[in-house]
Design an enzyme around this catalytic site. Structure first.
Site, PDB file in Angstrom:
ATOM      1  N   ARG A  69      -3.333  64.695 -10.866  1.00 51.28           N
ATOM      2  CA  ARG A  69      -2.468  63.605 -10.392  1.00 51.28           C
ATOM      3  C   ARG A  69      -2.136  63.803  -8.914  1.00 51.28           C
ATOM      4  NH1 ARG A  69      -1.963  58.958 -12.320  1.00 51.28           N
ATOM      5  NH2 ARG A  69      -1.488  59.759 -14.403  1.00 51.28           N
ATOM      6  N   ARG A  95     -14.175  61.984 -12.239  1.00 50.97           N
ATOM      7  CA  ARG A  95     -13.000  62.787 -11.868  1.00 50.97           C
ATOM      8  C   ARG A  95     -12.694  63.902 -12.862  1.00 50.97           C
ATOM      9  NH1 ARG A  95      -7.553  59.086 -12.801  1.00 50.97           N
ATOM     10  NH2 ARG A  95      -7.997  58.399 -14.908  1.00 50.97           N
ATOM     11  N   HIS A 165      -9.345  56.897  -4.855  1.00 52.17           N
ATOM     12  CA  HIS A 165      -7.995  56.525  -5.345  1.00 52.17           C
ATOM     13  C   HIS A 165      -6.953  57.392  -4.630  1.00 52.17           C
ATOM     14  CE1 HIS A 165      -4.624  56.101  -8.060  1.00 52.17           C
ATOM     15  NE2 HIS A 165      -5.307  55.512  -9.022  1.00 52.17           N
ATOM     16  N   ASP A 209       1.029  47.030  -8.566  1.00 51.13           N
ATOM     17  CA  ASP A 209      -0.320  47.381  -9.021  1.00 51.13           C
ATOM     18  C   ASP A 209      -1.208  46.176  -8.719  1.00 51.13           C
ATOM     19  OD1 ASP A 209      -2.521  48.496 -10.195  1.00 51.13           O
ATOM     20  OD2 ASP A 209      -1.581  48.877 -12.144  1.00 51.13           O
ATOM     21  N   GLU A 268      -5.986  52.396  -2.027  1.00 55.92           N
ATOM     22  CA  GLU A 268      -7.258  52.858  -2.573  1.00 55.92           C
ATOM     23  C   GLU A 268      -8.418  52.039  -2.000  1.00 55.92           C
ATOM     24  OE1 GLU A 268      -6.886  52.898  -6.887  1.00 55.92           O
ATOM     25  OE2 GLU A 268      -4.716  53.051  -6.675  1.00 55.92           O
TER      26      GLU A 268
HETATM   27  C1  BG6 Z   1      -4.390  52.554 -10.281  1.00 59.73           C
HETATM   28  C2  BG6 Z   1      -4.400  51.441 -11.277  1.00 59.73           C
HETATM   29  O1  BG6 Z   1      -5.515  52.494  -9.472  1.00 59.73           O
HETATM   30  O2  BG6 Z   1      -4.400  53.802 -10.989  1.00 59.73           O
HETATM   31  C3  BG6 Z   1      -3.191  51.553 -12.158  1.00 59.73           C
HETATM   32  O3  BG6 Z   1      -4.435  50.197 -10.579  1.00 59.73           O
HETATM   33  C4  BG6 Z   1      -3.158  52.925 -12.837  1.00 59.73           C
HETATM   34  O4  BG6 Z   1      -3.217  50.517 -13.134  1.00 59.73           O
HETATM   35  C5  BG6 Z   1      -3.252  53.990 -11.768  1.00 59.73           C
HETATM   36  O5  BG6 Z   1      -1.970  53.055 -13.580  1.00 59.73           O
HETATM   37  C6  BG6 Z   1      -3.274  55.419 -12.321  1.00 59.73           C
HETATM   38  O6  BG6 Z   1      -4.308  55.573 -13.229  1.00 59.73           O
HETATM   39  P1  BG6 Z   1      -4.522  56.938 -14.004  1.00 59.73           P
HETATM   40  O7  BG6 Z   1      -5.641  56.687 -14.988  1.00 59.73           O
HETATM   41  O8  BG6 Z   1      -4.898  57.967 -12.980  1.00 59.73           O
HETATM   42  O9  BG6 Z   1      -3.206  57.252 -14.654  1.00 59.73           O
END
Ligand code: BG6
Length: 297
Positions: A69, A95, A165, A209, A268
């Site tokens: 994260r 990932r 991302h 979002d 992103e």
């Molecule tokens: C973003 C999405 O790119 O990633 C969101 O638009 C999502 O909808 C977020 O919640 C995080 O995604 P993840 O799979 O890493 O929890």
């Protein structure tokens, strides 16, 4: 005494959190950390900057089966939910896959490049019935440059959606603006993908979002609290996603501090949506790239 030799460019490989293989890149211009599992940049900071550029969750889980994260997860070969199979992992499998180092170089401008390739997991017939190689070139200097190149090594075209991302560190989300997308149309994922125009610069005071469509613009994260602007320039992309989970969603995510939404925002660099789904023909390549730099204000 003679001057010490100029600091050598270096990439050091070591076991990181959770025993995952990491590379630390340090040269005269910047430092960066890369998890080889996931091809995931987890940290970047120019030597001239007083704060990290990338945000990494203090509750990130370092487990081969879970995306880290924060930093820059590589979403590939689909973005978000799989279009037809909800049982497949969100944001694809790059990932959470092991990558291998294919090249490292010290560049004439003092930057350092580390190249990774997605290893054994492609093709993955059960999950993704295509053949491809995926190359990630990470260049660490005053700026961070990321190039993600998909090459179709099979004999049929395939559709590709993807993202770099990127989670950015900000001083206080309530004082930050994001410029570059004024007037662009966005699809609001929180309102059933309703299309709306972006009125002025982006400010964030609730969950956001959004997929901004038909945009190749640089984005500028203006952060007066850190006296800096982060510039995100891109190529191979006609869409940009902006995400902040805000209070309730932050609480629902186990790997995200409850107050973490205050000090991060994701901008992103993507190929997302009907308008920006890439078709990669056999033998052809597509490169999605971002250059992230800091401008003092
Ligand atoms: C973003 C999405 O790119 O990633 C969101 O638009 C999502 O909808 C977020 O919640 C995080 O995604 P993840 O799979 O890493 O929890």
């Amino acid at each position: 005494m003679p001057n010490p030799p100029e600091t050598a460019t270096s990439i050091q490989y070591h076991d990181g959190p959770g025993g995952l293989p990491f590379a630390t890149i340090e040269n005269a211009q910047a430092t960066a950390e890369v998890s080889l599992h996931g091809g995931h940049v987890t940290a970047f900071q120019p030597k001239s900057a007083s704060q990290p550029v990338l945000w990494l969750s203090g509750q990130a889980v370092f487990d081969p089966n879970k995306a880290i994260r924060g930093g820059i997860p590589v979403c590939w070969p689909w973005f978000g939910d799989h279009p037809t199979d909800a049982g497949l992992p969100a944001h694809g499998f790059a990932r959470t896959s092991p990558w291998k180092v294919t090249n490292e170089s010290s560049n004439a401008d003092g930057s350092t490049t580390l190249a990774l390739q997605l290893s054994a997991t492609t093709p993955v017939p059960d999950v993704w019935p295509h053949r491809a190689t995926l190359l990630l070139e990470i260049t660490v200097g005053e700026a961070l440059s990321i190039r993600l190149t998909t090459t179709n090594t099979g004999d049929a075209p395939f559709p590709l959606t993807q993202a770099l991302h990127t989670y950015f560190t900000v001083s206080d989300i309530s004082n930050v603006t994001i410029a570059g997308l004024e007037g662009a149309r966005y699809l609001d994922k929180l309102k059933g993908n309703a299309a709306k125009p972006q009125d002025g610069v982006i400010t964030i005071d609730q969950e956001v979002d959004r997929v901004y469509t038909e945009t190749t613009a640089d984005c500028l994260i203006h952060d007066p609290g850190f006296d800096r602007t982060i510039r995100i320039a891109k190529s191979g992309s006609r869409s940009t996603v902006v995400w902040n989970p805000w209070i309730e969603k932050a609480k629902r995510m186990g790997d995200f501090p409850d107050d973490g939404y205050q000090t991060m925002v994701c901008v992103e660099t993507t190929n997302v949506g009907e308008d920006d789904t890439v078709t990669v023909e056999p033998g052809a390549s597509h490169t999605l790239a971002a250059v992230i730099s800091i401008e003092a204000v």
